[in-house]
Structure formats: C-alpha cells, structure tokens
Design an enzyme around this catalytic site. Structure first.
Site, PDB file in Angstrom:
ATOM      1  N   ASP A 252       1.263  -1.307   0.003  1.00  0.00           N
ATOM      2  CA  ASP A 252       0.093   0.193  -0.420  1.00  0.00           C
ATOM      3  C   ASP A 252       1.385   1.458   0.169  1.00  0.00           C
ATOM      4  O   ASP A 252       2.282   1.246   0.220  1.00  0.00           O
ATOM      5  CB  ASP A 252      -0.672   0.606   1.323  1.00  0.00           C
ATOM      6  CG  ASP A 252      -1.761   1.365   1.350  1.00  0.00           C
ATOM      7  OD1 ASP A 252      -2.685   1.405  -0.097  1.00  0.00           O
ATOM      8  OD2 ASP A 252      -1.989   2.313   1.929  1.00  0.00           O
TER       9      ASP A 252
ATOM     10  N   TYR B 222      -0.417   8.551  -2.612  1.00  0.00           N
ATOM     11  CA  TYR B 222      -0.826   8.364  -3.753  1.00  0.00           C
ATOM     12  C   TYR B 222      -1.800   9.210  -4.627  1.00  0.00           C
ATOM     13  O   TYR B 222      -2.014   9.344  -5.318  1.00  0.00           O
ATOM     14  CB  TYR B 222      -0.771   6.981  -4.433  1.00  0.00           C
ATOM     15  CG  TYR B 222       0.418   6.308  -3.808  1.00  0.00           C
ATOM     16  CD1 TYR B 222       1.238   6.995  -3.430  1.00  0.00           C
ATOM     17  CD2 TYR B 222       0.626   5.304  -5.228  1.00  0.00           C
ATOM     18  CE1 TYR B 222       2.234   5.934  -3.345  1.00  0.00           C
ATOM     19  CE2 TYR B 222       1.922   4.071  -4.908  1.00  0.00           C
ATOM     20  CZ  TYR B 222       2.758   4.629  -4.205  1.00  0.00           C
ATOM     21  OH  TYR B 222       3.773   4.586  -4.055  1.00  0.00           O
ATOM     22  N   GLY B 223      -3.423   8.743  -3.802  1.00  0.00           N
ATOM     23  CA  GLY B 223      -4.490   9.103  -4.690  1.00  0.00           C
ATOM     24  C   GLY B 223      -4.310  10.791  -4.936  1.00  0.00           C
ATOM     25  O   GLY B 223      -5.002  11.594  -6.161  1.00  0.00           O
TER      26      GLY B 223
ATOM     27  N   CYS C  58      -4.571  -1.538  -2.099  1.00  0.00           N
ATOM     28  CA  CYS C  58      -4.300   0.195  -2.933  1.00  0.00           C
ATOM     29  C   CYS C  58      -5.329  -0.205  -3.966  1.00  0.00           C
ATOM     30  O   CYS C  58      -4.426   0.115  -4.743  1.00  0.00           O
ATOM     31  CB  CYS C  58      -3.268   0.847  -2.716  1.00  0.00           C
ATOM     32  SG  CYS C  58      -2.785   2.208  -2.928  1.00  0.00           S
ATOM     33  N   ASN C  59      -6.389   0.537  -3.211  1.00  0.00           N
ATOM     34  CA  ASN C  59      -7.257   1.288  -4.815  1.00  0.00           C
ATOM     35  C   ASN C  59      -6.820   1.650  -5.482  1.00  0.00           C
ATOM     36  O   ASN C  59      -6.626   1.900  -7.213  1.00  0.00           O
ATOM     37  CB  ASN C  59      -8.591   1.937  -3.886  1.00  0.00           C
ATOM     38  CG  ASN C  59      -9.368   1.264  -3.433  1.00  0.00           C
ATOM     39  OD1 ASN C  59     -10.600  -0.236  -4.265  1.00  0.00           O
ATOM     40  ND2 ASN C  59      -9.541   0.324  -2.626  1.00  0.00           N
ATOM     41  N   THR C  60      -5.954   2.882  -5.291  1.00  0.00           N
ATOM     42  CA  THR C  60      -5.088   4.497  -6.148  1.00  0.00           C
ATOM     43  C   THR C  60      -4.250   3.361  -6.836  1.00  0.00           C
ATOM     44  O   THR C  60      -4.237   3.812  -8.060  1.00  0.00           O
ATOM     45  CB  THR C  60      -4.775   5.080  -5.143  1.00  0.00           C
ATOM     46  OG1 THR C  60      -5.559   5.921  -4.426  1.00  0.00           O
ATOM     47  CG2 THR C  60      -4.450   6.153  -5.990  1.00  0.00           C
TER      48      THR C  60
ATOM     49  N   GLU D  96      -3.533   9.516   8.029  1.00  0.00           N
ATOM     50  CA  GLU D  96      -2.886   9.525   8.539  1.00  0.00           C
ATOM     51  C   GLU D  96      -2.036  10.054   9.191  1.00  0.00           C
ATOM     52  O   GLU D  96      -1.125   9.727  10.382  1.00  0.00           O
ATOM     53  CB  GLU D  96      -1.712   9.954   6.666  1.00  0.00           C
ATOM     54  CG  GLU D  96      -2.131   9.462   5.713  1.00  0.00           C
ATOM     55  CD  GLU D  96      -0.935   8.014   6.005  1.00  0.00           C
ATOM     56  OE1 GLU D  96      -0.416   8.477   5.781  1.00  0.00           O
ATOM     57  OE2 GLU D  96      -1.390   6.850   5.005  1.00  0.00           O
TER      58      GLU D  96
ATOM     59  N   CYS E 261     -11.869   2.404  -0.581  1.00  0.00           N
ATOM     60  CA  CYS E 261     -10.130   3.072  -0.478  1.00  0.00           C
ATOM     61  C   CYS E 261      -9.397   2.648   1.334  1.00  0.00           C
ATOM     62  O   CYS E 261     -10.771   2.366   2.208  1.00  0.00           O
ATOM     63  CB  CYS E 261     -10.148   4.333  -0.242  1.00  0.00           C
ATOM     64  SG  CYS E 261      -8.471   5.131   0.516  1.00  0.00           S
ATOM     65  N   THR E 262      -8.507   1.463   1.151  1.00  0.00           N
ATOM     66  CA  THR E 262      -8.337   1.263   2.521  1.00  0.00           C
ATOM     67  C   THR E 262      -7.686   1.873   3.467  1.00  0.00           C
ATOM     68  O   THR E 262      -7.829   1.087   4.738  1.00  0.00           O
ATOM     69  CB  THR E 262      -7.367   0.216   1.441  1.00  0.00           C
ATOM     70  OG1 THR E 262      -5.799   1.017   1.912  1.00  0.00           O
ATOM     71  CG2 THR E 262      -7.073  -1.077   1.042  1.00  0.00           C
ATOM     72  N   HIS E 263      -7.790   3.267   3.156  1.00  0.00           N
ATOM     73  CA  HIS E 263      -7.742   4.076   4.928  1.00  0.00           C
ATOM     74  C   HIS E 263      -8.803   4.098   5.402  1.00  0.00           C
ATOM     75  O   HIS E 263      -9.392   4.150   6.309  1.00  0.00           O
ATOM     76  CB  HIS E 263      -7.034   5.663   4.408  1.00  0.00           C
ATOM     77  CG  HIS E 263      -5.787   5.260   3.951  1.00  0.00           C
ATOM     78  ND1 HIS E 263      -5.030   4.555   3.363  1.00  0.00           N
ATOM     79  CD2 HIS E 263      -4.632   6.185   5.119  1.00  0.00           C
ATOM     80  CE1 HIS E 263      -3.911   5.099   3.150  1.00  0.00           C
ATOM     81  NE2 HIS E 263      -3.249   5.626   4.462  1.00  0.00           N
TER      82      HIS E 263
HETATM   83  N1  DGL Z   1      -5.580   3.721   0.463  1.00  0.00           N
HETATM   84  C1  DGL Z   1      -4.910   4.033  -0.670  1.00  0.00           C
HETATM   85  C2  DGL Z   1      -6.496   3.854  -1.298  1.00  0.00           C
HETATM   86  O1  DGL Z   1      -6.342   2.570  -1.145  1.00  0.00           O
HETATM   87  C3  DGL Z   1      -4.510   5.230  -0.718  1.00  0.00           C
HETATM   88  C4  DGL Z   1      -4.150   6.069  -0.411  1.00  0.00           C
HETATM   89  C5  DGL Z   1      -3.523   7.281  -0.634  1.00  0.00           C
HETATM   90  O2  DGL Z   1      -4.128   8.088  -1.161  1.00  0.00           O
HETATM   91  O3  DGL Z   1      -2.409   7.509  -0.790  1.00  0.00           O
HETATM   92  O4  DGL Z   1      -7.229   4.186  -2.293  1.00  0.00           O
END
Ligand code: DGL
Length: 276
Positions: A13, A45-46, A76-78, A161, A195-197
């Site tokens: 991730d 990353y988003g 990580c979805n992104t 975060e 989003c995994t967060h």
């Molecule tokens: N946890 C990531 C996801 O599932 C995104 C977090 C990020 O923006 O880095 O998209």
C-alpha cells in the site's frame, strides 16, 4: 527451466491503509509468510498522476520481487486503479519467473452487484480512484444493470494518516462527502469504502449514514478472493512459503510506522526501513 524459489506473499500500500486489508488476509490465511510494504515516504498516492502512481507502484512491486514474493496484492485502490493494468500487461510478461500481481478492484466489483438490493451503489475513494472510473467500468462488466455513483474524499486519507480520524474535526469532512454522495440518488442502499484507509473512519461514516444503507469495507472481500485464487492456482500456491511469518517494511521512518501501524492492524509491528 530453473527451479523458482518459493517466498512470502507481498502486500503493498502507499502507506498504512493496506494494513486494514492485511489484517483480514492474515485472519483468513494465517499459515502463509507475508511481507507488507508501505511506501510512506511518498504517500498519499491519491492525488498523484497516473504516471507517477504507476512508477512508484512498479518500484515497490520490484522491491517485493527482490524479497522473493511471487504473489503481490496491491492493497491500495489508487495503485490498483492506476498501475495494475500496466504492470500486468507490460511488466510481468518481461519476467522469466511465475509471478503475479493482484489488485483490490476486481474482486470487489465481482461481488458488488450481489450486495445491493436497489441496484444503486455509492463508491467513496481517493481522487485518483474516482477519476480513473475503474469502479464504474469494472462494475458494468459484471453487473450491467447496477448504477454506480462516486464521490472523491481527498481529506479522508490525510485525516487517517495524521491520526485525526476520531477527532471531532473529522466529522465535518465525513459528513460533507457522504452528503455529496447520497444526494446523487435516494436509491443508494450500499456504500463501498473503496480506499483501504477508510475503515478507520467507520464509526463516523456509520454515524452520518442513514441506517438502511450498508457500508462495505474491502478487507474481507480481498482476503476471500486471495484464498480462492490460491486454490484455483496450485502452481502459485506452491511458490508461497507457509511458516506464519510476517515482515513489515516502510520507505519512511521505522519509528513512525511502528507507532501508527498498530492502530490499523490491532497488533504491534517491528518494521524495517526499505530504500527503493
Ligand atoms: N489506501 C489507498 C487506497 O486504497 C490510498 C491512499 C493514498 O492516497 O495514498 O486508495
């Protein structure tokens, strides 16, 4: 053909969010060895471009290959939205050994249509995931009759975060994005945390969502899909060592990672620094 070395399953991730998926994976498949890598130095990353997310994700995938992982889950979805296809189609075919990179979007969209009764689902994700339209496109493939509504929540990852996810200030942003999503249609009965967060914000998301709407985190879905994948691919399963080991790597401060990871995983970790 050269004998390929077996190794741990890699879970990647941009930061801590993938730990919510990792938690479910190790619950369901505790027997395997795992390496978790968080690219905390370059998260989030988003908000980054397609090319940047691809470049960063590929570097991390290659680092996990060097750690002997033969299967890597992009938790990580992104990264799944912006890098997975390129990695699968352009980069993996160049490698001599049997190695696979899996994402979180396909296993989720394969199930999404079964979770809704009204046929209308809402997707909450990062700007990158939402603008890639991956959920809309993938859901249409499996459930063409299902309507997908989306909302990007750019403040939610920074809230998590920075450990502000349970502070009173977080309510404002949680409410705002849920309202934006739900005002697109009264028929939405299922909301996916894409989003995994976001599972860390679950309490607040639940509090600001009408009770009849289901809220779906992805961890269990991804863990179930990995289990199924390993059963269907015994040749890859044989390349995954089974000693119950867990190793954690971060591209940023190890102390920071160790103190925050606990919140996502619910158990202490002892991470190592990884220089990319
Ligand atoms: N946890 C990531 C996801 O599932 C995104 C977090 C990020 O923006 O880095 O998209």
């Amino acid at each position: 053909m050269e004998l390929q070395q077996a190794g741990p399953i890699g879970v990647f991730d941009s930061g801590y969010g993938g730990l919510t998926v990792f938690k479910e994976i190790i619950k369901k498949l505790p027997q395997y060895d795992y390496v978790y890598l968080g690219d905390n130095a370059r998260a989030p990353y988003g908000v980054r471009s397609f090319d940047t997310v691809y470049e960063y994700t590929l570097q991390c995938v290659e680092a996990l290959f060097r750690l002997n992982c033969n299967i890597i889950v992009l938790a990580c979805n992104t990264a799944s939205a912006k890098a997975l296809r390129n990695i699968q189609q352009k980069d993996l075919p160049k490698r001599k050994s049997l190695q696979r990179v899996l994402g979180v979007i396909r296993p989720t969209t394969e199930l999404l249509g079964e979770l809704t009764r009204s046929g209308e689902v809402g997707i909450l994700g990062t700007q990158g995931t939402v603008s890639s339209q991956s959920y809309v496109i993938e859901t249409q493939k499996f459930f063409p009759e299902v309507k997908v509504y989306q909302e990007a929540c750019p403040m939610w990852v920074p809230l998590v975060e920075n450990r502000e996810h349970d502070s009173p200030g977080a309510d404002y942003f949680v409410k705002r994005h849920l309202n934006n999503l739900l005002s697109q249609s009264q028929g939405i009965d299922t909301v996916l945390l894409a989003c995994t967060h976001y599972p860390l914000l679950m309490e607040k998301i639940r509090a600001h969502t009408p009770g009849h709407i289901k809220i779906i985190p992805q961890g269990e879905i991804v863990a179930g899909s990995l289990e199924d994948y390993l059963k269907r691919h015994p040749e890859l399963d044989a390349l995954c060592t089974k000693g119950g080991g867990r190793e954690f790597y971060t591209t940023e401060s190890v102390d920071d990672f160790n103190s925050k990871a606990n919140i996502f995983l619910g158990q202490p970790v002892n991470a190592k620094y990884l220089h990319l």
